[in-house]
Design a protein around this motif. Structure first.
Motif, short mmCIF file in Angstrom:
data_model
loop_
_atom_site.label_atom_id
_atom_site.label_comp_id
_atom_site.label_asym_id
_atom_site.label_seq_id
_atom_site.Cartn_x
_atom_site.Cartn_y
_atom_site.Cartn_z
N UNK A 184 0.83 -1.21 0.00
CA UNK A 184 0.00 0.00 0.00
C UNK A 184 0.86 1.25 0.00
N UNK A 185 1.99 1.21 0.72
CA UNK A 185 2.93 2.33 0.76
C UNK A 185 3.49 2.61 -0.63
N UNK A 186 3.96 1.57 -1.31
CA UNK A 186 4.51 1.74 -2.66
C UNK A 186 3.46 2.33 -3.59
N UNK A 187 2.26 1.79 -3.56
CA UNK A 187 1.20 2.27 -4.44
C UNK A 187 0.83 3.72 -4.13
N UNK A 188 0.73 4.05 -2.84
CA UNK A 188 0.32 5.40 -2.45
C UNK A 188 1.38 6.44 -2.82
N UNK A 189 2.65 6.13 -2.57
CA UNK A 189 3.72 7.08 -2.89
C UNK A 189 3.84 7.24 -4.41
N UNK A 190 3.76 6.14 -5.13
CA UNK A 190 3.86 6.22 -6.59
C UNK A 190 2.70 7.01 -7.18
N UNK A 207 4.25 11.21 6.14
CA UNK A 207 5.48 11.99 6.33
C UNK A 207 6.39 11.87 5.11
N UNK A 208 6.33 10.73 4.42
CA UNK A 208 7.10 10.57 3.18
C UNK A 208 6.58 11.53 2.11
N UNK A 209 5.27 11.67 2.03
CA UNK A 209 4.69 12.60 1.06
C UNK A 209 5.08 14.04 1.39
#
Length: 257
Positions: A28-34, A216-218
């Motif tokens: 989910x993290x990979x998909x959301x950041x991408x 926080x990554x976003x």
């Protein structure tokens, strides 16, 4: 190394993710950041403001679970420091590294899903001046097993009270603070393998912290999607949280059960 399909702009590569392994929070993290990056790029184009420094040419996602057999500390460090002569850092941090081409402004980013770093962040958010705190460097599973055995022998079988507090202070001299933080919050039982409780506790932490970590990554990505050539250096979560464009409230996890 495994390439994640269906993303061609920017190119997405996943490193350290074993074939057949399923981690819904990481996926989910990979998909959301991408999706977030592609959305930013698409928005710029729609408004006729696509600039080179808004373009991510490449994104890499490093999957580093706490009990890790795939990515060594040495290979992780060397991969993250790869940089050409015409490149410079936009962001240096334990969670995201963004490198900018000095001429074109094009960005490439490395995103780290490092479960040991999750623990370190929680310790600092709980107590910024904690001693004996480790680094985000991946450790061999045997080393972590040694910490668990030490805690089990020194603390777990001791009755609650002053004696247990003394035992905890004792083990804290030998075991990095992030592992003590995790073991104290795991279910304190001797009826089964304590390592199973540790694995359950780290899973619970990741489930609870994943959304905040993604956000926080976003926020960090947003710092590089500007016309400036700033270099942001965030050595830890405290320095990162001090930035006025960063929010970490939903990343601060106190209870695991």
């Amino acid at each position: 190394m495994k390439d994640k399909q269906n993303f061609d702009n920017p190119a997405v590569t996943i490193i350290g993710y074993e074939d057949g392994l399923k981690d819904s929070e990481f996926d989910a993290y990979v998909d959301s950041i991408t999706d977030h990056i592609r959305g930013k790029m698409r928005s710029d184009k729609e408004h006729g403001a696509a600039k080179p420094n808004h373009m991510f040419a490449q994104t890499r996602f490093f999957y580093v679970p706490l009990f890790n057999r795939k990515v060594s500390g040495e290979s992780l460090s060397s991969s993250l420091r790869e940089m050409g002569q015409d490149e410079e850092f936009c962001i240096e941090s334990p969670w995201i590294q963004v490198i900018r081409n000095k001429n074109s402004g094009v960005l490439r980013a490395d995103f780290l899903w490092n479960e040991r770093q999750f623990l370190i962040d929680q310790v600092l958010l709980d107590s910024p001046n904690t001693a004996n705190l480790g680094t985000g460097k991946p450790m061999k599973e045997q080393e972590i097993d040694g910490f668990i055995d030490d805690y089990e022998e020194t603390v777990l079988n001791v009755p609650f009270g002053e004696e247990k507090e003394a035992a905890l202070r004792d083990v804290s001299k030998r075991v990095p603070a992030e592992f003590v933080w995790l073991m104290v919050r795991a279910w304190q039982t001797t009826r089964g393998p304590f390592q199973s409780e540790i694995r359950s506790a780290i899973h619970e932490l990741i489930v609870k912290a994943a959304s905040g970590y993604t956000n926080l990554t976003k926020d960090a990505i947003g710092l590089c999607l500007t016309k400036s050539n700033n270099h942001y250096l965030f050595p830890n979560i405290i320095s990162f949280s001090a930035h006025d464009k960063v929010k970490i409230d939903d990343y601060d996890i106190n209870e695991l059960r």
